[in-house]
Design an enzyme around this catalytic site. Structure first.
Site, mmCIF file in Angstrom:
data_model
loop_
_atom_site.group_PDB
_atom_site.id
_atom_site.type_symbol
_atom_site.label_atom_id
_atom_site.label_comp_id
_atom_site.label_asym_id
_atom_site.label_seq_id
_atom_site.Cartn_x
_atom_site.Cartn_y
_atom_site.Cartn_z
ATOM 1 N N LEU A 108 -3.158 12.135 16.551
ATOM 2 C CA LEU A 108 -2.052 11.633 16.904
ATOM 3 C C LEU A 108 -1.048 12.710 16.948
ATOM 4 C CD1 LEU A 108 -0.926 8.756 17.182
ATOM 5 C CD2 LEU A 108 -0.125 8.801 14.980
ATOM 6 N N ASP A 109 -1.171 13.461 18.258
ATOM 7 C CA ASP A 109 -0.443 14.500 18.609
ATOM 8 C C ASP A 109 1.086 14.080 18.679
ATOM 9 O OD1 ASP A 109 -0.356 17.603 19.745
ATOM 10 O OD2 ASP A 109 0.798 16.137 21.367
ATOM 11 N N ASP A 151 0.958 -1.349 0.080
ATOM 12 C CA ASP A 151 -0.102 0.028 0.132
ATOM 13 C C ASP A 151 0.681 1.153 0.139
ATOM 14 O OD1 ASP A 151 -2.132 -1.819 0.186
ATOM 15 O OD2 ASP A 151 -1.999 -1.661 2.504
ATOM 16 N N GLU A 193 -8.005 17.663 14.382
ATOM 17 C CA GLU A 193 -7.027 18.394 13.835
ATOM 18 C C GLU A 193 -6.528 18.279 12.416
ATOM 19 O OE1 GLU A 193 -3.000 17.519 15.179
ATOM 20 O OE2 GLU A 193 -2.766 19.876 15.171
ATOM 21 N N GLU A 194 -7.369 17.187 11.770
ATOM 22 C CA GLU A 194 -7.030 16.517 10.602
ATOM 23 C C GLU A 194 -8.028 16.979 9.390
ATOM 24 O OE1 GLU A 194 -3.518 15.200 11.926
ATOM 25 O OE2 GLU A 194 -4.105 15.382 9.887
ATOM 26 N N ASP A 225 -0.521 10.161 10.960
ATOM 27 C CA ASP A 225 -1.563 11.009 11.681
ATOM 28 C C ASP A 225 -2.777 11.181 10.664
ATOM 29 O OD1 ASP A 225 -0.007 12.522 9.744
ATOM 30 O OD2 ASP A 225 0.431 14.153 11.346
ATOM 31 N N GLU A 284 -6.931 20.084 21.938
ATOM 32 C CA GLU A 284 -5.452 19.445 22.835
ATOM 33 C C GLU A 284 -5.804 19.761 24.236
ATOM 34 O OE1 GLU A 284 -2.767 21.455 20.140
ATOM 35 O OE2 GLU A 284 -2.153 19.652 19.328
ATOM 36 N N ASP A 293 -7.374 14.824 18.684
ATOM 37 C CA ASP A 293 -6.181 15.192 18.014
ATOM 38 C C ASP A 293 -5.720 13.791 17.788
ATOM 39 O OD1 ASP A 293 -2.940 17.044 18.607
ATOM 40 O OD2 ASP A 293 -3.740 15.523 17.071
HETATM 41 P P1 P6P Z 1 7.611 22.912 19.804
HETATM 42 C C1 P6P Z 1 3.645 18.559 18.930
HETATM 43 O O1 P6P Z 1 3.792 19.303 17.542
HETATM 44 C C2 P6P Z 1 3.187 19.524 20.106
HETATM 45 O O2 P6P Z 1 1.946 19.700 19.505
HETATM 46 C C3 P6P Z 1 3.032 19.080 21.247
HETATM 47 O O3 P6P Z 1 2.886 17.544 21.236
HETATM 48 C C4 P6P Z 1 4.273 19.409 21.776
HETATM 49 O O4 P6P Z 1 4.388 19.727 23.237
HETATM 50 C C5 P6P Z 1 4.626 20.866 21.102
HETATM 51 O O5 P6P Z 1 3.871 20.583 19.873
HETATM 52 C C6 P6P Z 1 6.158 20.938 20.651
HETATM 53 O O6 P6P Z 1 6.207 22.141 19.880
HETATM 54 O O7 P6P Z 1 7.237 24.219 19.205
HETATM 55 O O8 P6P Z 1 8.308 22.928 20.897
HETATM 56 O O9 P6P Z 1 8.651 21.792 18.921
#
Ligand code: P6P
Length: 328
Positions: free
Chosen positions: A120-121, A70, A99-100, A76, A277, A118
């Site tokens: 996959l944060d 695939d 978020e997506e 995410d 978030e 979110d």
């Molecule tokens: P920076 C990941 O993109 C996120 O949303 C959070 O999980 C994380 O704490 C933060 O952004 C990291 O952002 O600007 O410090 O790299």
């Protein structure tokens, strides 16, 4: 004594735990059970994908497709698909904020709940094998079932959440959630495909010595934030910043600490998103005895005006958040 007043034994399966606490959920426990089952199901699939992502990445480096042939999807996006499908099939959610997705997704069913997620944060951390997470909020729709979704269903304050939580895909995968009656943590046992209660009635230490902030943005922080960081250094606190919100939050929940993502030159309203978030983690933090604000205002009181709006985010041990707020 009502069963819900009896502490569930460690090792209780998630489904059984939810049923034992049914009188603590304002609505039919079957609906919450189904919603959490849908989220847990999707998380199990995402967990499997996350855990083999490194392998696939290696394989993918040999060509543009994975071993199954695939086209490899960004994790995410894949996670968003998994959670959206699980919630759509579960039938309890009528709308999904993600978020997506630029706009909310109308799930076209008679579900009574709106989910903000979110999927996959911190997904950029997958390539370096750092823990990442899913963050979710559950709201009750305000408008009449069966009628078109309205803004009042979507743009709800965090204080309107009926449940919220996160999944942490880490050294072990955990599901942590609240329905407004405390916080409970479940650890996933992959060989059994089930979450089991491992952290009953989680409490965030009232104070702590860990501060999580990206000091690379120090020069663009406001003076109060700079002064608070100086205070942490004077007190010889430990700096811990994983770059993965759920991982930093979870450690601070267990050990005590504060996570701050303030306004910066690049993100003058903060980087993190209120709806999918901050609201969920603020609910969990408060239910565990912690605190969450934008530096001045309680996160859960903020009236959203747009799906993807950002906010500065101070969350963690109550005394640490109050100290950070005291610098102005
Ligand atoms: P920076 C990941 O993109 C996120 O949303 C959070 O999980 C994380 O704490 C933060 O952004 C990291 O952002 O600007 O410090 O790299």
């Amino acid at each position: 004594m009502e069963e819900s007043r009896i502490a569930a034994p460690i090792g209780s399966a998630l489904d059984r735990f939810i049923k034992s606490k049914q009188d603590q959920f304002a609505y039919a426990s079957g609906e919450l059970s189904q919603l959490l089952r849908d989220i847990a199901l999707a998380s199990k699939v995402v967990n499997r994908e996350v855990n083999k992502a490194g392998l696939i990445d290696i394989m993918g480096a040999m060509g543009s497709t994975n071993t199954a042939g695939d086209a490899q999807q960004k994790l995410d996006v894949l996670a968003n698909i998994r959670f959206s499908r699980a919630l759509m099939k579960g039938g309890e959610a009528c709308a999904l904020i993600s978020e997506e997705s630029e706009s909310y997704v109308d799930l076209n069913n008679s579900g009574k709940y709106v989910i903000a997620i979110d999927p996959l944060d911190g997904s950029s951390n997958i390539d370096v094998n750092v823990s990442i997470g899913t963050i979710f909020s559950i709201y009750r729709r305000k408008s009449k079932e069966g009628t078109p979704i309205q803004d009042q269903d979507i743009l709800q304050r965090g204080s309107e959440q009926v449940a919220a939580g996160y999944i942490l895909y880490g050294s072990s995968t955990m599901l942590v959630y609240t329905t407004g009656h405390g916080v409970n943590g479940f650890t996933y046992e992959p060989t059994l495909g089930e979450y089991f209660l491992s952290h009953p009635d989680m409490k965030m230490p009232e104070d702590g010595k860990i501060y999580s902030v990206n000091e690379g943005s120090y020069n663009s922080f406001s003076q109060p934030v700079k002064e608070y960081i100086a205070y942490c250094k004077e007190k010889n606190y430990t700096g811990r910043y994983i770059g993965s919100l759920v991982a930093d939050f979870h450690r601070n929940l267990l050990k005590g600490g504060i996570y701050i993502y303030p306004a910066t030159a690049k993100d003058p309203n903060g980087k993190l998103r209120l709806m999918y978030e901050c609201n969920a983690l603020a609910f969990v933090a408060e239910q565990a005895g912690g605190k969450a604000s934008d530096g001045k205002n309680r996160i859960l009181d903020i009236q959203p005006t747009s799906l993807h709006q950002r906010t500065p985010f101070y969350v963690g041990s109550k005394k640490m958040v109050e100290k950070a707020e005291s610098f102005g």
